[in-house]
Design a protein around this motif. Sequence first.
Motif, short mmCIF file in Angstrom:
data_model
loop_
_atom_site.label_atom_id
_atom_site.label_comp_id
_atom_site.label_asym_id
_atom_site.label_seq_id
_atom_site.Cartn_x
_atom_site.Cartn_y
_atom_site.Cartn_z
N HIS A 123 108.40 88.85 15.35
CA HIS A 123 108.94 89.71 16.61
C HIS A 123 108.04 91.46 17.13
CE1 HIS A 123 112.72 88.05 15.06
NE2 HIS A 123 112.35 88.22 13.27
N LEU A 124 108.95 91.44 18.10
CA LEU A 124 107.95 92.64 18.37
C LEU A 124 108.87 93.66 18.54
CD1 LEU A 124 105.32 93.35 20.14
CD2 LEU A 124 106.42 92.64 22.46
N MET A 125 107.69 94.84 18.64
CA MET A 125 108.93 96.51 19.09
C MET A 125 107.83 97.11 19.67
SD MET A 125 109.89 99.46 16.42
CE MET A 125 111.89 98.15 16.31
N THR A 151 96.64 86.90 14.66
CA THR A 151 96.97 86.48 13.78
C THR A 151 97.74 85.84 14.05
OG1 THR A 151 94.91 87.81 12.40
CG2 THR A 151 97.15 87.03 11.12
N LEU A 152 98.78 86.17 14.21
CA LEU A 152 100.19 86.02 14.84
C LEU A 152 100.11 85.72 15.90
CD1 LEU A 152 101.49 90.02 15.19
CD2 LEU A 152 101.61 88.51 12.85
N GLU A 187 110.24 90.21 2.47
CA GLU A 187 110.70 88.74 3.04
C GLU A 187 110.84 89.36 4.43
OE1 GLU A 187 112.18 86.44 3.11
OE2 GLU A 187 112.08 86.67 0.62
N PHE A 188 110.50 91.02 4.94
CA PHE A 188 109.58 91.40 6.34
C PHE A 188 108.67 92.04 6.19
CE2 PHE A 188 110.84 94.21 9.40
CZ PHE A 188 111.56 93.13 10.63
N HIS A 235 108.26 88.36 10.28
CA HIS A 235 106.78 89.74 10.46
C HIS A 235 107.62 90.30 12.04
CE1 HIS A 235 104.25 87.43 8.19
NE2 HIS A 235 103.63 87.88 8.39
N LEU A 236 106.78 91.63 12.13
CA LEU A 236 106.74 92.15 13.02
C LEU A 236 105.94 93.46 13.49
CD1 LEU A 236 108.88 94.40 14.53
CD2 LEU A 236 109.49 95.90 12.94
#
Length: 671
Positions: free
Chosen positions: A598-600, A537-538, A495-496, A566-567
């Motif tokens: 999501h972005l880090m 892709t993202l 799931e991640f 997605h991160l």
Amino acid sequence: MTAELVRGQNHPLSQARLEIRVSAGKPIVAVATIGDEEGRVRDPERVAHPGAPNLPGLEVPRQAAAVHRLAVDLDALPDAAHRVHVLLALPTGAGGPARFGAVAAPFVAVTGLDGSEVASYTVTGLESETAVVALELYRRQDAWKVRAVGQGYAGGLAELFADQGLPQAHQLAGAINDAVAQGMARSVAAPPSRTADGAGTRQAAPTLSPDHGGSPYGTQTPQGAATGRTGYPGGPAPTEPSVPTDPSLPTDSSALTQPSAPTAGGPIDYTHPRRRNSAPPPPPPTAPPATPGRPSRPVAGDATGWSMDERLYNQVWGMFEDLARATAAYRSAVDFAESRMDKELEQVLSDPRSRIGGQADAAREAARARHAQLVDQARQALDRDVAQLTAEADVVEPALPPAYARWDNPVWHGYRVPMEMPMALRLGDLHLPECAELRIPMLIRLPLERGLWIDSGRAGSPDGSFHDAHDLRRLAMEAAVAHVARLLAVHPAGEFTVYVIDPAGSGAQTLVPLVQSGVLAAPPAIGAAGVADVLGTLTQRVDLVQMAVRGGAADALPPGFDTSHHLVVVNDFPHGFDDRAVTQLRYLADEGPAVGVHLMMVADREDAAAYGPLLDPLWRSLLRLTPVPDDHLADPWVGHAWTYEPSLVPHGSQVLQRVLDQVAAARTKHR
């Protein structure tokens, strides 16, 4: 693009759910009214104010404060509603400024739920006015617009309400002023005493927002802070919320919101300000009987909630709010003591006959003695409250689930990959300088609604330690790896999904635990080609999901489409990024969270200075964290600067590797 309005100018609104953020130099009151086509307010029941903050489609703060957040849902307004006026007023009888001309011009911004500004307006030109109509949201042919009004009233809310045609305008204005006066008194008071069962009366936690050299949880607000939380981080309210909560509303812990004031007497609502349930949750566990003459022992999970995780979450932020209030009371008492001593010394020096001799010395010593006595009394009260909270923290910390626990918590030794996502995640600890030994977990709601920025550009920390640029980059990557590992650990298998962009390969050594365990979707992307491939892709994924959702065809996604969150972790930004990649990154930060991307970022903001203001919206959209302790988070409720300390894996511990190995095994089995 944000529209900066001037008086009389309007701007279309393309979103139904909005937030109106207000900031001023001094505490002010925020009110909203619902009017008909002529702008007339026919009934006091169509006024959202601190005494009655919730109306269909409207929610306003319960207290006077320098920062506010109002929630507006245009679709939920009554059918007869054609205008919504946002009113600002100075509180009466609080010893504050008597007119808007004596304070900084209020700033009002209309934003989307993601924090993006739609329109803003600085209310200038005010002099003797004590109330003002700042903004008007109005409907024309089923389309909504916002207009900058700036109409002031020297007669305050009573005159303003009368001008809007409201019956009993003076009575309603008086009721609002009474509600605000009660809220302001509570906002600086020490935390209320514990009840016989050991539970204290608490508000929901204020949200925290990053302070980029100016005002802060959130920020924000905060999920917390008295949202007035917001700020991480609302005030105590009846156990049954006055308005049922819509679970679909976002719960961004970094949002800036104004705290709800406590309701005198009455039970406490520990639920998140934006979590509403159709039925009350089961009661919390009761504390063991108290020994006569001694306070009751604290109990883990003594807040209400549908599960132990939710009870602990609400209890943690209740502790946060208790500490904020206790410290605010202490600082207020110290300020009063210093002001009183200065006044007494000034009186001594103003009389030439008492400037010299024993009389002056005795007066000065007496003033200093009274100052010391007041400060000592305030410190004793703070120490008592901190001791109580410390005892509670000692009970709560060992009971926390993995998502909330430190990496050295024994709960990780029995870790198993969960079957469902938790409601929140621990990003670190928070503390204040007056009681640095008491740490409050910093929890952020899941799924993430903001990206994270791990700042590798700070040179020092409040404890006086300094780090060179190389050490900070390494520490920032270690913090990022710890956050990524925790995110993977608290989500069910599959799931991640995590991607890493490391253009120059500078983080290769720190990324070893993630790479060797096989939890990444692909090896870290290097070089310009790798950056372009991952971002492309993202970006396509976000576009595809958005089209499916907007077209009402979410079930028409391609067979085998990966529906997990997605991160993407970006190291050493902006190295390896061209203009196209920067644009894609901004797009992911803005549009990605709504569709599970999501972005880090691990970056030094100064490194990106060459892009000028182009990247400012990007930085503002992210929650800034640091790899070393730093006092960059602030709650807008009482304005404390909280020291954030990252949650890192203890040196030499193998817990992270064991957890990642279990995550990788579960992912393999899931496939």
